[in-house]
Every structure is written in structure tokens, then in C-alpha cells.
Design an enzyme around this catalytic site. Structure first.
Site, PDB file in Angstrom:
ATOM      1  N   GLU A  56       0.830  -1.206   0.000  1.00 33.21           N
ATOM      2  CA  GLU A  56       0.000   0.000   0.000  1.00 33.21           C
ATOM      3  C   GLU A  56       0.870   1.264   0.000  1.00 33.21           C
ATOM      4  O   GLU A  56       1.884   1.332   0.690  1.00 33.21           O
ATOM      5  CB  GLU A  56      -0.882  -0.021   1.255  1.00 33.21           C
ATOM      6  CG  GLU A  56      -1.786   1.183   1.418  1.00 33.21           C
ATOM      7  CD  GLU A  56      -2.479   1.224   2.770  1.00 33.21           C
ATOM      8  OE1 GLU A  56      -3.473   1.955   2.898  1.00 33.21           O
ATOM      9  OE2 GLU A  56      -2.016   0.526   3.698  1.00 33.21           O
TER      10      GLU A  56
ATOM     11  N   LYS B  46      -9.759   2.571  -2.767  1.00 32.17           N
ATOM     12  CA  LYS B  46     -10.235   2.074  -1.481  1.00 32.17           C
ATOM     13  C   LYS B  46     -11.647   2.584  -1.218  1.00 32.17           C
ATOM     14  O   LYS B  46     -11.936   3.775  -1.394  1.00 32.17           O
ATOM     15  CB  LYS B  46      -9.279   2.514  -0.369  1.00 32.17           C
ATOM     16  CG  LYS B  46      -9.550   1.863   0.979  1.00 32.17           C
ATOM     17  CD  LYS B  46      -8.459   2.206   1.974  1.00 32.17           C
ATOM     18  CE  LYS B  46      -8.661   1.493   3.301  1.00 32.17           C
ATOM     19  NZ  LYS B  46      -7.603   1.818   4.274  1.00 32.17           N
TER      20      LYS B  46
ATOM     21  N   CYS C 141      -5.549  -2.386   2.729  1.00 34.20           N
ATOM     22  CA  CYS C 141      -5.329  -2.255   4.172  1.00 34.20           C
ATOM     23  C   CYS C 141      -6.446  -2.913   4.958  1.00 34.20           C
ATOM     24  O   CYS C 141      -6.767  -4.076   4.748  1.00 34.20           O
ATOM     25  CB  CYS C 141      -5.147  -0.778   4.527  1.00 34.20           C
ATOM     26  SG  CYS C 141      -4.547  -0.512   6.214  1.00 34.20           S
TER      27      CYS C 141
END
Length: 531
Positions: A287, A351, A405
Site C-alpha cells: 500500500e 479504497k 489495508c
């Protein structure tokens, strides 16, 4: 054991609250990095006996009568979440001059808030409490509902759900291919709390027999599923390289170090394959591994093209920027880029579920005026969320289901696109949390998503734990925390024998209904006997 149970039941005031706190703290041992699930077989019976001794004053109002139970549940939860989440404070020390003031809020305030869910669990249980097996059912029902709510209320934070304690290893993870986490939470509490019946006698044989059958079935299904042939690699085989650069988070935030950070990733990308093995088809970076806006830096894309061989693909975490329109500020997204061997961005995914106070600031207009900002987002306004989760299609036609994440801790947010994917892709940067239980807990929860979806997972983390996990949650290859390097392997294939999301939901509510009825009938019988 009856004597011990009696002494715990007779506790009151600060003593009762303190023992509840210690019981919650003990339960942390059932979670990574310890994985001692037997600890919950001690702490949960203690919780049952504490609730036995907290009936409340019948002459007072309903809330006042529930107060002793609420305090027991909150104290148990506070011990559990304080012991399991203290490491969150490490993220605030990366830029201590800006965020150290918030340490008490992260280390103590968040556990205190999350403990309210366990206070609710115990309060629900206390309303259905009886003197035998029914109270174990009541506690399981209370925790099942409370953990279900914790998964989505206030954006959700199901970290260290109690059911994970019953799934410390792949052998004990296979039930997740049939049941959702909410169901496992509920059944786990029933199994863990059942030994409390030994001390009180009534319903002990039946309750313990049910718990033994549930636990035995859990293990037997694991043995059965792991005894089946392992998933075969995709055809044609896909070789994956995980890059774990171990870049200090402070260095990543330093503008002067951005170029060297990028070059470190490139150097690992070109590292020779061990033992003359097949060169990787896909290279995966963690990430936000690209430390600048890639679309503003064509030279960086050219460098990527230089290091990739013909046909190779780079999958990397980056910040993506989007113009919102004339006079409006640009939007920033925490994203995954797919870059081909010509340095072209051929795919991207943003995301969806952002970290509150980490990647964006809730109630920004108010809190920003107080001088507050998001911890992990240095750009104005923080990150923007994607509206939906889209599959990533790689050159060659392979598809990935992206989880950036902590999106990997939300099983209920994995949508119907997952069965269409060849594999799950989880990139993360757990360097924020240092060498603490946090990265181990995160990996464990991500591992379960592979079992639930029947898809292998590719996971790349800055400092670790990077791994490839097969569709049964079995570790294929991995890089331990703070191990700098790469690992290459052939990606295992997928499995089709998993229960769909809608069916899992129906199973949860069916089992919750059965457990609720057991608790209600036991409560009615208890009241009749008492009167």
C-alpha cells in the site's frame, strides 16, 4: 470449581469490576500473536459467574437494575480491547509533534468506546438470564448481536471479533467456509462459556454435550477439508513476486527520501529468482508504496518500464488524484495501480472503506477548524472513498478482488464480485503500528477472508506480514515482520465449496433465533420455579 464460582459470584463493587477487567484482559491471549484459545475457556466462565452475581436491585428502575451487569460487561470489554488494541497508539508517534496529544484517545478512549458493545451484550444476556443452560445461550445471543452491530455501526470496527479466538490456525478456520463471522462469534461464546455449568450443576450435562459436539464438529470439519486435495494452480500457472521493502514510516513521509524509497522498491523488483526458478509474471508492492503522485511523474513510469521484463506486470499501492472540476479541490484516493511492461497504467482500484481519523476526518468542517487532521493523509481533506469496489483485470485476463489495508477485516463488505475473481489482493502498510500484535492480528483476519471466499490471497505489506495464502487459509509462502526481501511462488487456485453470503446471513438469524428461544424458555421456567 463450585467454590471458586461462588467466591466470584459474591464479588461486588470495585472487586467485581476489576475481576471482569482481568477476565477481558486474559481473553486477549486467545488472539494473535498468542493464539491460546484455551484462555477463553477460563475467562468466559468467569464472566458467567460475574453476571450470576450481578442481578441488580429489583426495587429500582430497569436501567438501575441492569447497571451491575452493564458495568461487568463494559469492564470485561475494556480489558479485552485495551489489551488487544494498545498498539494503535504507535501510529500517533510517527509524527509525535503533531499527534502525540491524541494517545489517550487511541489507547484508552477507543477501547472504552468499543467496550460499550460488550456492555450491551451482557445487558441483553442479563435480561434473559436464568440458572442453567439458558444463561449460556443468553450470553451467546447477547455477544452475537453485539458483535454483529460492531461490524457496521459508526462505520464498523470488527477488529478482534471474539469468534477469531476459535480460529487460530487453518485447521480451525474451515467453518468460515460455511458460517459467517457473526455466527461463529455467537457459537464461540457458547462453547467458551459452557464450562461455567460444571460449577453450578443445572444443565451441565446437556450444555457441555452441546459445546463438545460444536467444538468437535468444528475440528472434524477442519480435518476433513484440509484432507481434500489442495487447490491446483491456475492454468496457465501464474508466478507472483511479493516485495516487502521494510521502509520506515518516517522515511516514507520525508519528501527528501521519496526518490530513494522508490528506487528501493525497484531494486527488489529486479532481484534474481532463487534457484533459477521461473521469473515472476506479477510483482506486487505494498500500500502507498509509490511515494508520489505517479501520474504527475512520467519519469517514474519510464523507470518502471525499464525494470519490468516483457510480459511482466506491476501491481502497486499509490495515491491517485482526480480533478473535481474548475475551482474545486482535487480528490485523492488510496489506490492500487496495475502497470504493464511499457510503463502504462492499465488498471486501477480505489479504497472504499476508509479509516476514520486515519485517512479522513469525520465532521471535517468542525474538527478541522479546531486544528485537527487525519493521521495518515497529509493532503488537504484527506482521502476520498470510492463509491463501489471493482474487480482489477490484469493483462492476460486474470482478475483480482482488491482489499486495501484494513478493508480485509470486513467480511460482510465483500460483495458478489468476489466469486468472479481468481484471487483476493490485499495490500497494506502496517509499519504505522511497529513490531506489535497489530500486524499479526491484521494478517490473521485477512487469512480468514480467503477461507470465506474460497479464493487464494496475495498479500503485500511494507514491513510485513506479506504472504500468499491458499483458498483454505493455508500459508504457501510468507515474509515475516521486518524481513526485507522478496518471495516468489506459483499462485494456488480457487475452491468453489463455500456458502454464499445470503445463505450465511439466513443461517446466522436462524441460529440466533434458536439460541434466543432456548434462553427465553429457560428464563420463563426459571421465573415459574422462583415464584
Amino acid at each position: 470449581m463450585a467454590g471458586l464460582a461462588g467466591r466470584i459470584m459474591l464479588l461486588s463493587g470495585a472487586s467485581r469490576v476489576f475481576i471482569a477487567f482481568l477476565a477481558g484482559l486474559l481473553t486477549v491471549l486467545a488472539q494473535p500473536p498468542f493464539g491460546i484459545f484455551a484462555a477463553a475457556f477460563v475467562s468466559c466462565p468467569v464472566l458467567v459467574w460475574l453476571i450470576d452475581g450481578a442481578p441488580g436491585d429489583p426495587e429500582k428502575g430497569r436501567l438501575a437494575r441492569l447497571w451491575p451487569a452493564l458495568s461487568v460487561g463494559w469492564s470485561f470489554g475494556f480489558g479485552y480491547f485495551l489489551g488487544g488494541l494498545w498498539w494503535l497508539g504507535n501510529a500517533l508517534l510517527i509524527e509525535a509533534d503533531l499527534f502525540a496529544w491524541a494517545l489517550p484517545l487511541a489507547v484508552v478512549g477507543l477501547p472504552a468506546f468499543l467496550a460499550l458493545f460488550y456492555a450491551l451484550a451482557v445487558a441483553l444476556a442479563r435480561c434473559l438470564w436464568s440458572d442453567g443452560l439458558g444463561r449460556i445461550a443468553a450470553l451467546a445471543f447477547g455477544f452475537g448481536i453485539a458483535e454483529w452491530l460492531r461490524g457496521f455501526l459508526f462505520t464498523g470496527f470488527p477488529w478482534n471479533a471474539i469468534g477469531y479466538a476459535l480460529m487460530p490456525m487453518p485447521l480451525m478456520m474451515q467453518s468460515a467456509s460455511v458460517l459467517n463471522l457473526a455466527t461463529i462469534n455467537m457459537l464461540a461464546v457458547f462453547v467458551f462459556a459452557a464450562p461455567a455449568l460444571i460449577a453450578t450443576g443445572k444443565g451441565a450435562r446437556t450444555g457441555l454435550a452441546i459445546a463438545v459436539v460444536l467444538f468437535g464438529a468444528h475440528l472434524a470439519f477442519g480435518f476433513y477439508r484440509l484432507a481434500q486435495p489442495a487447490p491446483q494452480p491456475l492454468s496457465p500457472p501464474l508466478t507472483v513476486r511479493l516485495v516487502q521493502p521494510v521502509v520506515d514510516q518516517a522515511k516514507k513521509l520525508d519528501d527528501r527520501e521519496r526518490s530513494s524509497v522508490f528506487e528501493e522498491h525497484l531494486a527488489l523488483t529486479t532481484a534474481p529468482v532463487e534457484n533459477g526458478g521461473k521469473r515472476p509474471d506479477i510483482i506486487v508492492w505494498p500500500e502507498t508504496s509509490i511515494p508520489f503522485i505517479l501520474t504527475d511523474n512520467p519519469d517514474a513510469l519510464a523507470r518502471i518500464a525499464e525494470v519490468l521484463d516483457d510480459g511482466q506486470v506491476l501491481v502497486a499501492g499509490a495515491v491517485r488524484v482526480e480533478d473535481a472540476g474548475t475551482g474545486l479541490p482535487r480528490r485523492f484516493y488510496n489506490s492500487i495501480y496495475v502497470i504493464d511492461d511499457r510503463g502504462q497504467i492499465v488498471g486501477a482500484a480505489d479504497k472504499v472503506h476508509l479509516v476514520p481519523f486515519g485517512e479522513y476526518l469525520p465532521f471535517e468542517d468542525v474538527l478541522a477548524s479546531w486544528g485537527l487532521s487525519a493521521v495518515a493523509a497529509s493532503m488537504p481533506g484527506g482521502f476520498s472513498p470510492a463509491q463501489s469496489r471493482a474487480l482489477l483485470t490484469l493483462p492476460g485476463g486474470r482478475t483480482a478482488y482488491p482489499l486495501i489495508c484494513y478493508e480485509a477485516i470486513f467480511p460482510d463488505e465483500i460483495d458478489d464480485n468476489a466469486p468472479l475473481a481468481d484471487f483476493l489482493l490485499n495490500i497494506t502498510n502496517d509499519a504505522w503500528f511497529g513490531d506489535t500484535p497489530g500486524p499479526r492480528q491484521h494478517f490473521h483476519q485477512a487469512q480468514l477472508r480467503a477461507v470465506e471466499t474460497g479464493r487464494p490471497m496475495i498479500r503485500a505489506a511494507n514491513n510485513g506480514i506479506s504472504a500468499i495464502v491458499d483458498a483454505r487459509g493455508v500459508l504457501v509462502v510468507g515474509l515475516g515482520y521486518n524481513y526485507k526481501g522478496v518471495t516468489d511462488t506459483i499462485l494456488p487456485g480457487k475452491m468453489l465449496s463455500v456458502t454464499d453470503t445470503a445463505t450465511r446471513g439466513r443461517i446466522f438469524w436462524s441460529i440466533a433465533g434458536i439460541i434466543f428461544l432456548v434462553a427465553v424458555f429457560s428464563r420463563v421456567g426459571f421465573n415459574i420455579r422462583k415464584n
